[in-house]
Design an enzyme around this catalytic site. Structure first.
Site, PDB file in Angstrom:
ATOM      1  N   GLY A 163       0.612  -1.186   0.061  1.00 35.30           N
ATOM      2  CA  GLY A 163      -0.100   0.090   0.062  1.00 35.30           C
ATOM      3  C   GLY A 163       0.718   1.281   0.005  1.00 35.30           C
ATOM      4  O   GLY A 163       2.088   1.322   0.366  1.00 35.30           O
ATOM      5  N   HIS A 164       0.317   2.352  -0.245  1.00 38.48           N
ATOM      6  CA  HIS A 164       0.959   3.711  -0.490  1.00 38.48           C
ATOM      7  C   HIS A 164       1.576   4.143   0.606  1.00 38.48           C
ATOM      8  O   HIS A 164       1.045   3.629   1.981  1.00 38.48           O
ATOM      9  CB  HIS A 164      -0.035   4.606  -1.094  1.00 38.48           C
ATOM     10  CG  HIS A 164      -1.271   5.038  -0.151  1.00 38.48           C
ATOM     11  ND1 HIS A 164      -2.388   4.160  -0.312  1.00 38.48           N
ATOM     12  CD2 HIS A 164      -1.518   5.746   0.713  1.00 38.48           C
ATOM     13  CE1 HIS A 164      -3.378   4.507   0.516  1.00 38.48           C
ATOM     14  NE2 HIS A 164      -2.841   5.425   1.026  1.00 38.48           N
TER      15      HIS A 164
END
Length: 270
Positions: A182-183
Site C-alpha cells: 500500500g501507498h
C-alpha cells in the site's frame, strides 16, 4: 566451506514464509530456485546435466558454477555457494541473480515521467506510472502496477500481478506473486510471500542501532543471520493494518493479520 547445521529432525525453516515449502520451487529473480540452478549450469557450459542439477538441489544447496570443480575435488567453496536453510538465504540468492542483469528487457508500458537508471526487466501488461524512479538492477513480472511516484532500488524482484502503490520505496527485496504494498510504505531487505496485502504506511526497519548482525528466532534457537541489513519475512496471505511497523529481523507467519498502528516487536504466528 563448512556449515554448522542445527541438530534435530530437519524442521522446515521456511515455514515462516510458506507452509510445506518446497525450497527448489520457490520464486527468485523471475524464475525458481531449481530453474535458476539449471540455467546457471548451462550458461557456464559445465558438463552437468539437468539431472545433475536436480541431485544438487535435493539438499537445498545452491552451487555457483565456478565452485563445481572445487566441489568435485573436495575443496572449500566460495561464499557464492551456500545452503538454502533460511528465508534470508533466498534473499541472498535473489541478490546474486538479479545483480547479473546487464541489459534492459522491457515489455511493460512505461509512462512519461518514469525514470530507469540501471537495468530493468519488466513483463507484459505491467504499467510503470509517472514519477517512478528505478535505480540498480530490478525485475518486475507481468500485469503489475508500479506507482505513481515510487522508488524501486536494486536488487529487487517483484512477481506477477503485484501492486506497488503511490510513494512506496522498495529496496533489495523479494516480492512474490499477487502481493500489494500500500501507498506510503517502505520495504527494505525483506521477503514478502504470495497474496500479501500491506496496509498504507507499513514500514520495515532493517538496521540495528548498534550496526551488528541481525539475529532471529527459529524453533527456540537464536540464529545469527549474517546480515547487517535485514528487514522482515512476511508469509503467504498476511494482511497488515495501516501504519504497521516492524522491528528488523521479524517474521509474520502465513495468514497473520495486524491492526492499524501495530508495532511488531516479536514474530507473529496464527
Amino acid at each position: 566451506m563448512k556449515f554448522d547445521f542445527i541438530p534435530g529432525e530437519s524442521p522446515s525453516y521456511f515455514e515462516s514464509l510458506r507452509h510445506d515449502a518446497i525450497i527448489s520451487e520457490l520464486p527468485v529473480a523471475g524464475t525458481t530456485v531449481r530453474q535458476a540452478q539449471i540455467d546457471y549450469l548451462e550458461a557456464a557450459e559445465h558438463e552437468f546435466s539437468k539431472d545433475d542439477a536436480e541431485i544438487l538441489l535435493e539438499e537445498n544447496f545452491w552451487y555457483a558454477p565456478d565452485d563445481l570443480e572445487k566441489f568435485s575435488r573436495g575443496e572449500d567453496l566460495s561464499d557464492q555457494s551456500f545452503a538454502l536453510r533460511f528465508p534470508w538465504d533466498l534473499l541472498k540468492l535473489n541478490e546474486i541473480l538479479v545483480k547479473q542483469i546487464d541489459t534492459d528487457f522491457i515489455l511493460a508500458k512505461v509512462y512519461d515521467g518514469a525514470q530507469n537508471e540501471g537495468f530493468l526487466y519488466a513483463g507484459e501488461g505491467t504499467k510503470i506510472l509517472p514519477g517512478v524512479f528505478i535505480e540498480g538492477s530490478v525485475i518486475i513480472g507481468e500485469n503489475c502496477k508500479i506507482g505513481p511516484n515510487c522508488y524501486i532500488r536494486g536488487n529487487t524482484f517483484i512477481g506477477d500481478n503485484c501492486h506497488i502503490g503511490q510513494s512506496v520505496e522498495i529496496k533489495n527485496s523479494l516480492i512474490m506473486n499477487n502481493t500489494n504494498v500500500g501507498h506510503l510504505s517502505y520495504i527494505g531487505d525483506s521477503i514478502l510471500g504470495e497474496k500479501v496485502n500491506l496496509g498504507a504506511g507499513t514500514v520495515s526497519s532493517n538496521l540495528r542501532h548498534d550496526g551488528t548482525n541481525h539475529r532471529t528466532e527459529f524453533h527456540g534457537n537464536m540464529i545469527d543471520t549474517g546480515r547487517r541489513k535485514f528487514g522482515v519475512v512476511i508469509g503467504d496471505g498476511v494482511h497488515t493494518g495501516i501504519n504497521t511497523s516492524f522491528y528488523p529481523g521479524r517474521k509474520l507467519y502465513p495468514g497473520v493479520t495486524t491492526r492499524p498502528g501495530d508495532i511488531v516487536q516479536k514474530d507473529l504466528k496464527v
